[in-house]
Design a protein around this motif. Structure first.
Motif, PDB file in Angstrom:
ATOM      1  N   VAL A 128      -8.533   2.910  20.358  1.00 46.92           N
ATOM      2  CA  VAL A 128      -8.141   1.497  20.537  1.00 46.92           C
ATOM      3  C   VAL A 128      -7.435   1.316  21.883  1.00 46.92           C
ATOM      4  O   VAL A 128      -7.769   0.431  22.670  1.00 46.92           O
ATOM      5  CB  VAL A 128      -7.232   1.013  19.376  1.00 46.92           C
ATOM      6  N   LEU A 129      -6.456   2.176  22.166  1.00 48.17           N
ATOM      7  CA  LEU A 129      -5.689   2.067  23.416  1.00 48.17           C
ATOM      8  C   LEU A 129      -6.577   2.316  24.633  1.00 48.17           C
ATOM      9  O   LEU A 129      -6.375   1.719  25.691  1.00 48.17           O
ATOM     10  CB  LEU A 129      -4.516   3.056  23.402  1.00 48.17           C
ATOM     11  N   GLN A 130      -7.569   3.188  24.484  1.00 46.01           N
ATOM     12  CA  GLN A 130      -8.490   3.452  25.599  1.00 46.01           C
ATOM     13  C   GLN A 130      -9.400   2.249  25.860  1.00 46.01           C
ATOM     14  O   GLN A 130      -9.647   1.898  27.023  1.00 46.01           O
ATOM     15  CB  GLN A 130      -9.317   4.712  25.307  1.00 46.01           C
ATOM     16  N   ARG A 131      -9.871   1.613  24.792  1.00 43.11           N
ATOM     17  CA  ARG A 131     -10.686   0.398  24.981  1.00 43.11           C
ATOM     18  C   ARG A 131      -9.859  -0.725  25.600  1.00 43.11           C
ATOM     19  O   ARG A 131     -10.382  -1.579  26.306  1.00 43.11           O
ATOM     20  CB  ARG A 131     -11.287  -0.060  23.641  1.00 43.11           C
ATOM     21  N   GLN A 132      -8.558  -0.716  25.323  1.00 44.11           N
ATOM     22  CA  GLN A 132      -7.654  -1.709  25.920  1.00 44.11           C
ATOM     23  C   GLN A 132      -7.275  -1.353  27.368  1.00 44.11           C
ATOM     24  O   GLN A 132      -6.557  -2.106  28.011  1.00 44.11           O
ATOM     25  CB  GLN A 132      -6.375  -1.831  25.079  1.00 44.11           C
ATOM     26  N   LYS A 133      -7.758  -0.195  27.835  1.00 43.85           N
ATOM     27  CA  LYS A 133      -7.461   0.304  29.193  1.00 43.85           C
ATOM     28  C   LYS A 133      -5.954   0.406  29.449  1.00 43.85           C
ATOM     29  O   LYS A 133      -5.430  -0.021  30.477  1.00 43.85           O
ATOM     30  CB  LYS A 133      -8.146  -0.556  30.267  1.00 43.85           C
ATOM     31  N   ARG A 134      -5.286   0.999  28.484  1.00 39.37           N
ATOM     32  CA  ARG A 134      -3.847   1.222  28.590  1.00 39.37           C
ATOM     33  C   ARG A 134      -3.566   2.584  29.228  1.00 39.37           C
ATOM     34  O   ARG A 134      -4.310   3.531  29.008  1.00 39.37           O
ATOM     35  CB  ARG A 134      -3.194   1.222  27.200  1.00 39.37           C
ATOM     36  N   SER A 135      -2.461   2.681  29.949  1.00 41.22           N
ATOM     37  CA  SER A 135      -1.928   3.965  30.384  1.00 41.22           C
ATOM     38  C   SER A 135      -0.801   4.284  29.404  1.00 41.22           C
ATOM     39  O   SER A 135       0.120   3.476  29.246  1.00 41.22           O
ATOM     40  CB  SER A 135      -1.389   3.843  31.806  1.00 41.22           C
ATOM     41  N   TYR A 136      -0.864   5.445  28.744  1.00 41.39           N
ATOM     42  CA  TYR A 136       0.103   5.688  27.670  1.00 41.39           C
ATOM     43  C   TYR A 136       0.326   7.183  27.419  1.00 41.39           C
ATOM     44  O   TYR A 136      -0.461   8.035  27.846  1.00 41.39           O
ATOM     45  CB  TYR A 136      -0.370   5.023  26.371  1.00 41.39           C
ATOM     46  N   GLN A 137       1.394   7.460  26.690  1.00 45.69           N
ATOM     47  CA  GLN A 137       1.638   8.793  26.128  1.00 45.69           C
ATOM     48  C   GLN A 137       2.176   8.596  24.715  1.00 45.69           C
ATOM     49  O   GLN A 137       3.002   7.706  24.478  1.00 45.69           O
ATOM     50  CB  GLN A 137       2.647   9.579  26.974  1.00 45.69           C
ATOM     51  N   VAL A 138       1.686   9.429  23.783  1.00 52.57           N
ATOM     52  CA  VAL A 138       2.117   9.336  22.383  1.00 52.57           C
ATOM     53  C   VAL A 138       3.194  10.393  22.121  1.00 52.57           C
ATOM     54  O   VAL A 138       2.993  11.583  22.387  1.00 52.57           O
ATOM     55  CB  VAL A 138       0.929   9.533  21.411  1.00 52.57           C
TER      56      VAL A 138
END
Length: 342
Positions: A128-138
């Motif tokens: 989901v976060l990748q389709r939203q083109k987010r930069s993130y760390q879990v």
């Protein structure tokens, strides 16, 4: 005109007309009520105000798919999750390669004895976060041992840990319950500069309905400044629940109005589990503004806790925190004195 008047007459004599009229009236009334409820709960779709920058990732990329089917199979293995989730760097990091990220997100998941929920969440959330083109760390932050759970304290510890990371510098913190799975990827994980954003107003267990306007539990997105101005989470809620209601009051006290996506977009599935021991705080009766300034993220360095280990696992960074019931004794002592002075 004779044909038209005949049609009108036939319609008037139609025995189903009252039922049809009633049904239409009910639909219109429900729609008006929902619209009113969403307005009073400050629910709106975020607008992309950065469209003029062509290099910046769009707020709503063309890769979004809307409502998703969620695999909640009870026999899910980690190897299945790892096979399904692609492009993630060790430690649960991801950044889009074809555009400049709008924000850098620290996704903080408080955790204890919820292995299956964590597998289901990560299998679904990463794509989901990748389709939203987010930069993130879990970040998965776990309380060591089997003492009474203190969710607020471990979330403060995780915030403190993530805040010290310099590449990237996180400017949006999303506190995410492990048992809530987003259904619609148009519910963009983005912090709002106007104020904190409660991303989970519509949970299936609550009939996809926001139960009360002060509800902020489940998934909360705050900037670093918003979090610090509220003095973070309370460290004093031992047991399950209520730390989120406390955070709602803190954010309001700091002058913020919380926003949310509409119910049709902010939809989540809750993975059923046994409820834990309800929490209590001995200081509930203490004048709230007094406690907010004495109990929170600013007091973290006075607490008796230790980070046992941090581990970069394939889909997340694991933070293990250890403390006992006496961890908050400095805050307890301070508040006891305040109560005595009253």
């Amino acid at each position: 005109s004779m044909i038209t008047s005949r049609k009108i007459l036939r319609l008037k004599n139609n025995e189903h007309l009252p039922v049809i009229t009633l049904a239409i009236t009910i639909v219109v009334v429900i729609h008006l009520c929902n619209t009113h409820d969403e307005r009073t709960a400050n629910q709106y779709i975020m607008q992309d105000n950065e469209k003029q920058n062509p290099k910046l990732c769009p707020l709503y990329p063309s890769t979004l798919q809307g409502n998703q089917l969620i695999d909640m199979s009870p026999d899910m293995e980690w190897k299945d999750v790892e096979k399904h989730v692609k492009y993630v760097q060790k430690g649960g990091l991801y950044a889009p390669s074809d555009c400049t990220p709008r924000q850098h997100l620290a996704i903080i998941i408080p955790f204890r004895n919820r292995e299956l929920q964590l597998k289901i969440l990560l299998r679904h959330l990463h794509p989901v976060l990748q389709r939203q083109k987010r930069s993130y760390q879990v970040f998965v932050v776990e309380q060591f041992g089997n003492g009474t759970f203190n969710k607020g304290l471990i979330m403060n510890v995780a915030f403190g840990y993530a805040s010290k990371i310099s590449t990237p510098v996180f400017n949006c913190f999303i506190f995410h319950d492990v048992d809530l799975i987003p259904e619609n990827d148009f519910n963009v994980y983005e912090c709002d500069s106007h104020g904190p954003r409660h991303l989970a107003p519509a949970v299936d267990e609550l009939r996809y309905f926001l139960m009360y306007n002060d509800l902020i539990g489940g998934v909360l997105a705050v900037t670093k400044d918003q979090f610090n101005r509220a003095n973070g989470w309370s460290n004093l809620y031992w047991g399950w629940g209520f730390e989120d209601d406390d955070m709602n009051h803190r954010l309001r006290h700091a002058g913020y109005r919380i926003s949310r996506p509409p119910n049709s977009i902010g939809r989540y599935k809750m993975i059923r589990h046994q409820k834990q021991v309800p929490s209590f705080s001995r200081y509930e009766t203490l004048s709230k503004w007094l406690r907010y300034s004495y109990d929170g993220i600013r007091q973290l360095n006075t607490l008796d806790y230790s980070i046992v280990s941090t581990e970069t696992r394939s889909l997340y960074t694991h933070i293990l925190v250890n403390f006992t019931r006496s961890a908050t004794k400095t805050i307890d002592h301070l508040l006891e004195e305040t109560l005595r002075a009253k």
